[in-house]
Design a protein around this motif. Structure first.
Motif, PDB file in Angstrom:
ATOM      1  N   LEU A 178      44.814  48.303  46.392  1.00  0.00           N
ATOM      2  CA  LEU A 178      43.449  48.008  45.963  1.00  0.00           C
ATOM      3  C   LEU A 178      43.156  46.514  45.930  1.00  0.00           C
ATOM      4  N   TRP A 179      44.212  45.705  45.886  1.00  0.00           N
ATOM      5  CA  TRP A 179      44.026  44.279  45.669  1.00  0.00           C
ATOM      6  C   TRP A 179      43.210  43.610  46.766  1.00  0.00           C
ATOM      7  N   ASP A 180      43.506  43.914  48.027  1.00  0.00           N
ATOM      8  CA  ASP A 180      42.803  43.254  49.125  1.00  0.00           C
ATOM      9  C   ASP A 180      41.302  43.503  49.048  1.00  0.00           C
ATOM     10  N   ARG A 181      40.907  44.696  48.612  1.00  0.00           N
ATOM     11  CA  ARG A 181      39.485  44.998  48.455  1.00  0.00           C
ATOM     12  C   ARG A 181      38.891  44.171  47.310  1.00  0.00           C
ATOM     13  N   LEU A 182      39.637  44.054  46.223  1.00  0.00           N
ATOM     14  CA  LEU A 182      39.152  43.278  45.084  1.00  0.00           C
ATOM     15  C   LEU A 182      39.016  41.801  45.428  1.00  0.00           C
ATOM     16  N   PHE A 183      39.874  41.302  46.318  1.00  0.00           N
ATOM     17  CA  PHE A 183      39.834  39.895  46.693  1.00  0.00           C
ATOM     18  C   PHE A 183      38.614  39.553  47.556  1.00  0.00           C
ATOM     19  N   SER A 184      37.976  40.561  48.134  1.00  0.00           N
ATOM     20  CA  SER A 184      36.824  40.314  48.992  1.00  0.00           C
ATOM     21  C   SER A 184      35.693  39.675  48.187  1.00  0.00           C
ATOM     22  N   GLY A 185      35.237  38.505  48.647  1.00  0.00           N
ATOM     23  CA  GLY A 185      34.158  37.802  47.971  1.00  0.00           C
ATOM     24  C   GLY A 185      34.578  37.044  46.733  1.00  0.00           C
ATOM     25  N   THR A 186      35.876  36.983  46.480  1.00  0.00           N
ATOM     26  CA  THR A 186      36.379  36.293  45.295  1.00  0.00           C
ATOM     27  C   THR A 186      36.419  34.791  45.513  1.00  0.00           C
ATOM     28  N   LEU A 187      35.905  34.052  44.547  1.00  0.00           N
ATOM     29  CA  LEU A 187      35.914  32.594  44.644  1.00  0.00           C
ATOM     30  C   LEU A 187      37.232  32.006  44.167  1.00  0.00           C
ATOM     31  N   GLY A 188      37.832  32.629  43.180  1.00  0.00           N
ATOM     32  CA  GLY A 188      39.089  32.128  42.636  1.00  0.00           C
ATOM     33  C   GLY A 188      39.773  33.205  41.820  1.00  0.00           C
ATOM     34  N   ALA A 189      41.003  32.931  41.398  1.00  0.00           N
ATOM     35  CA  ALA A 189      41.772  33.944  40.688  1.00  0.00           C
ATOM     36  C   ALA A 189      42.630  33.320  39.590  1.00  0.00           C
ATOM     37  N   TYR A 203      31.963  36.833  36.807  1.00  0.00           N
ATOM     38  CA  TYR A 203      32.195  38.270  36.821  1.00  0.00           C
ATOM     39  C   TYR A 203      33.695  38.482  36.992  1.00  0.00           C
ATOM     40  N   LEU A 204      34.308  39.107  36.013  1.00  0.00           N
ATOM     41  CA  LEU A 204      35.762  39.219  35.969  1.00  0.00           C
ATOM     42  C   LEU A 204      36.233  40.603  36.400  1.00  0.00           C
ATOM     43  N   PHE A 205      37.193  40.620  37.314  1.00  0.00           N
ATOM     44  CA  PHE A 205      37.804  41.870  37.765  1.00  0.00           C
ATOM     45  C   PHE A 205      39.305  41.796  37.494  1.00  0.00           C
ATOM     46  N   GLY A 206      39.785  42.705  36.674  1.00  0.00           N
ATOM     47  CA  GLY A 206      41.213  42.768  36.403  1.00  0.00           C
ATOM     48  C   GLY A 206      41.873  43.782  37.313  1.00  0.00           C
ATOM     49  N   ALA A 207      42.861  43.339  38.087  1.00  0.00           N
ATOM     50  CA  ALA A 207      43.520  44.219  39.061  1.00  0.00           C
ATOM     51  C   ALA A 207      44.634  45.029  38.394  1.00  0.00           C
ATOM     52  N   PRO A 208      44.877  46.248  38.876  1.00  0.00           N
ATOM     53  CA  PRO A 208      45.983  47.049  38.338  1.00  0.00           C
ATOM     54  C   PRO A 208      47.319  46.413  38.704  1.00  0.00           C
ATOM     55  N   GLY A 209      48.295  46.555  37.821  1.00  0.00           N
ATOM     56  CA  GLY A 209      49.565  45.855  38.027  1.00  0.00           C
ATOM     57  C   GLY A 209      50.662  46.642  38.716  1.00  0.00           C
ATOM     58  N   GLN A 210      50.587  47.984  38.678  1.00  0.00           N
ATOM     59  CA  GLN A 210      51.676  48.757  39.263  1.00  0.00           C
ATOM     60  C   GLN A 210      51.696  48.655  40.783  1.00  0.00           C
ATOM     61  N   GLU A 211      52.871  48.695  41.336  1.00  0.00           N
ATOM     62  CA  GLU A 211      53.026  48.555  42.790  1.00  0.00           C
ATOM     63  C   GLU A 211      52.266  49.632  43.548  1.00  0.00           C
ATOM     64  N   GLU A 257      21.750  31.585  37.322  1.00  0.00           N
ATOM     65  CA  GLU A 257      21.438  31.557  38.750  1.00  0.00           C
ATOM     66  C   GLU A 257      22.688  31.551  39.629  1.00  0.00           C
ATOM     67  N   THR A 258      23.859  31.320  39.036  1.00  0.00           N
ATOM     68  CA  THR A 258      25.090  31.267  39.810  1.00  0.00           C
ATOM     69  C   THR A 258      26.096  32.263  39.256  1.00  0.00           C
ATOM     70  N   GLY A 259      26.442  33.265  40.061  1.00  0.00           N
ATOM     71  CA  GLY A 259      27.437  34.253  39.670  1.00  0.00           C
ATOM     72  C   GLY A 259      28.697  34.087  40.492  1.00  0.00           C
ATOM     73  N   LEU A 260      29.824  33.939  39.832  1.00  0.00           N
ATOM     74  CA  LEU A 260      31.097  33.725  40.511  1.00  0.00           C
ATOM     75  C   LEU A 260      32.032  34.898  40.247  1.00  0.00           C
ATOM     76  N   LYS A 261      32.586  35.449  41.310  1.00  0.00           N
ATOM     77  CA  LYS A 261      33.530  36.558  41.168  1.00  0.00           C
ATOM     78  C   LYS A 261      34.942  36.008  40.987  1.00  0.00           C
ATOM     79  N   ILE A 262      35.579  36.407  39.897  1.00  0.00           N
ATOM     80  CA  ILE A 262      36.929  35.965  39.568  1.00  0.00           C
ATOM     81  C   ILE A 262      37.821  37.194  39.412  1.00  0.00           C
ATOM     82  N   VAL A 263      39.029  37.137  39.956  1.00  0.00           N
ATOM     83  CA  VAL A 263      39.971  38.242  39.831  1.00  0.00           C
ATOM     84  C   VAL A 263      41.155  37.805  38.975  1.00  0.00           C
TER      85      VAL A 263
END
Length: 218
Positions: A117-128, A104-112, A33-39
């Protein structure tokens, strides 16, 4: 003459059971019942894709592509010259901490060149989770800076590689990254499921303590 009737619920359960047996990965339980977005963020080649892949209970979505000559002089490989693929969008995986809580895990790309894309991925993120490679700790600065800018709670996990000969202590790493004591800092091995799961449990515990502190202050 009576006709046989089918039970859709039983049929779906049987299908789910078959999927579990065939793939070795269980479907999401009805009790969740609880889904948490993590980056998961960090520098290039630090192990973000590996972490998501090792802990995910479903077949993870990866957007890895083979590195070509076009990236020479653009992507700084440094200490990870053996790396042959790179994430060009994001990784996605899922892990159930218990019957009711799912990450729900989202792995961000590392290259500069993909940092936009990072700011979009951070949207709705509870923690990282910030993954750190002690061979290239400077690559962690941008991740920490962006998370602080978004006021996103995070933990730092030091991915210990086999050739981590320097073996900096956690206290030394905390000092080098100027991390305040309130930010959890732990060791991990992104290749090992139990180690990766411990990182996620540490983050959830951190988020819980922050929520309690905020509730007490209000």
């Amino acid at each position: 003459m009576g006709s046989a009737t089918s039970d859709p619920t039983a049929s779906e359960a049987a299908t789910a059971s078959e999927v579990t047996t065939a793939s070795g990965r269980k479907p999401l339980t009805d009790a969740a019942e609880t889904g948490l977005k993590i980056v998961v963020v960090g520098g290039f080649g630090v192990g973000k894709t590996t972490l998501v892949r090792s802990v995910s209970e479903i077949r993870p979505l990866n957007t890895e592509e083979v590195m070509t000559q076009a990236g020479v002089g653009v992507d700084e490989t440094g200490e990870v010259t053996a790396k042959t693929t790179t994430t060009v969008a994001f990784d996605f995986g899922r892990i159930s901490l218990n019957d009711r809580m799912v990450l729900y895990l989202f792995g961000a790309p590392g290259q500069e060149r993909f940092w936009f894309l990072w700011d979009r991925l951070f949207s709705g993120t509870l923690g990282a989770v910030v993954l750190v490679d002690t061979r290239r700790m400077d690559d962690s600065w941008y991740a920490i800076d962006r998370l602080e800018h978004h006021r996103t709670p995070f933990v730092v996990a030091v991915n210990r590689f086999d050739d981590d000969s320097a073996r900096h202590s956690l206290d030394e790493i905390r000092l080098a990254l100027a991390l305040p004591d309130r930010v959890p800092l732990i060791d991990c091995d992104a290749r090992v499921r139990t180690s990766g799961k411990n990182v996620l449990v540490t983050l959830v515990d951190h988020l819980y303590q922050l929520a309690l502190a905020q509730e007490s202050a209000s």
